[in-house]
Scaffold this active site. Structure first.
Site, PDB file in Angstrom:
ATOM      1  N   ASP A 131     -11.071  -0.283  38.557  1.00 32.57           N
ATOM      2  CA  ASP A 131      -9.888  -0.703  37.803  1.00 32.57           C
ATOM      3  C   ASP A 131      -9.646  -2.191  38.018  1.00 32.57           C
ATOM      4  OD1 ASP A 131      -6.853  -0.477  36.845  1.00 32.57           O
ATOM      5  OD2 ASP A 131      -7.847   1.409  36.366  1.00 32.57           O
ATOM      6  N   HIS A 176      -2.172  -2.585  37.373  1.00 31.50           N
ATOM      7  CA  HIS A 176      -2.643  -1.311  36.815  1.00 31.50           C
ATOM      8  C   HIS A 176      -3.367  -0.467  37.880  1.00 31.50           C
ATOM      9  CE1 HIS A 176      -5.400   1.109  34.111  1.00 31.50           C
ATOM     10  NE2 HIS A 176      -4.269   1.231  33.437  1.00 31.50           N
ATOM     11  N   SER A 187      -3.814   6.349  30.887  1.00 33.02           N
ATOM     12  CA  SER A 187      -4.359   5.864  32.161  1.00 33.02           C
ATOM     13  C   SER A 187      -3.803   6.658  33.327  1.00 33.02           C
ATOM     14  CB  SER A 187      -4.005   4.385  32.374  1.00 33.02           C
ATOM     15  OG  SER A 187      -4.909   3.523  31.753  1.00 33.02           O
TER      16      SER A 187
END
Length: 337
Positions: free
Chosen positions: A107, A140, A291
């Site tokens: 990620d 994220h 996600s």
């Protein structure tokens, strides 16, 4: 990152991915080649269309693909939250639970946080795996790490940074990261990013790289496309593709990808988790998107893998006729996070 739009897909212009067996076939269109970690990136001569050349090579039985651009899938439009929102600290203590299960997290990276302070796995996160602090998707990876560690207490994360601060990467970068995992494959792998392909066919080198991790359960997001168009790598048969349901956990979130290629679903709306400690954020946020539904499913699989092989557990769950299914969304993984 230079990007070219092809329909609803995005590619790196002038770049073709292949393996060594196809280099001779593309030599007359080749300007330069960079080879590393199981994939060759062919930089094409000016004016050569990588999509047309891909079709020609595949017609000869060769493995080839344009270098597709992939992006993380938090929600930025059309839903209850268009960005991460600051939230008060979340009362959670990791406790003393320890698990032998390793979850790979490719990620934006992971930053320090009280939830994993002093943990063995975070001690192994170097500067190159640190989460981005600038860009539309900064934080994220840290947000996903929090969902994984809360859903599977004691789990160990193996972090790799493949997305930049805007959540962008390309197929070559992901394939190379997957190739490097072969030596020590995790039991579960979380991929909260993806793309459409120029021809809606599976990208062969990405498929090969995931398939080579034969002992790993790879979990990937169905995308925030609101459509049934296949989203890769989630639509690969060897991947658990995850859609998002809304806060009721009964209906598809309007933005979520869906279709017969989706295997599972979990809540994607208004989830709270760890985040960057910067600006208006004090280390916690609320965010939405496929996600994050993906992280909940990956965490559930990792938690079950403490007692049963991950591959066996998820195969039995998905194949059982007694497991409740939601049409075009697959098996529901309830969550209270």
């Amino acid at each position: 990152m230079e990007i070219q739009s092809v329909g609803e897909a995005f590619i790196r212009p002038g770049q073709l991915l292949t393996d060594r067996t196809a280099l001779a076939a593309v030599s007359r269109w080749t300007q330069a080649v960079s080879e590393a970690d199981g994939v060759c990136v062919v930089h094409l001569s000016s004016g050569v269309d990588p999509c047309e050349l891909t079709a020609e090579l595949r017609g000869q039985g060769l493995r080839a693909s344009p270098n597709h651009v992939l992006r993380g899938q938090p929600l930025f439009f059309g839903g209850p939250a268009s960005r991460p929102f600051p939230t008060p600290p979340i009362p959670y203590k990791a406790g003393r639970s320890r698990s032998h299960v390793v979850v790979g997290l490719l990620d934006t990276g992971v930053t320090k946080h009280p939830w994993w302070a002093g943990s063995d796995w975070y001690a192994g996160v170097g500067p190159e795996e640190a989460d981005a602090y600038e860009g539309a998707q900064a934080g994220h990876g840290t947000f996903i790490a929090g969902l994984l560690t809360r859903r599977a207490p004691g789990v160990r994360l193996r972090v790799g940074r493949v997305l930049d601060g805007d959540g962008l990467t390309d197929e070559a970068t992901v394939v190379r990261a997957l190739y490097r995992m072969r030596e020590r494959p995790p039991q579960v792998l979380n991929l909260s990013f993806g793309c459409h392909t120029f021809d809606d066919r599976p990208p062969p080198l990405l498929s090969d790289a995931i398939g080579a991790l034969s002992a790993t359960v790879t979990v990937a997001c169905a995308g925030n496309t609101g459509s049934d168009r296949p989203f890769w790598p989630a639509a690969l048969p060897c991947v658990v593709g995850v859609a998002a349901v809304d806060a009721t956990q009964q209906r598809r979130a309007p933005y979520s990808g869906h279709g017969t290629w989706v295997d599972a679903c979990a809540r994607g709306d208004w989830l709270t988790s760890s985040y960057l400690d910067a600006g208006e954020y004090g280390g916690y946020a609320a965010w939405s998107g496929t996600s994050f539904a993906t992280a909940l499913v990956a965490g559930a699989i990792a938690d079950a893998a403490r007692h049963e092989p991950a591959k066996e557990w998820i195969r039995n769950l998905l194949d059982s006729e007694e497991t409740p299914q939601i049409p075009d969304l697959g098996v529901l993984f309830p969550t209270s996070l």
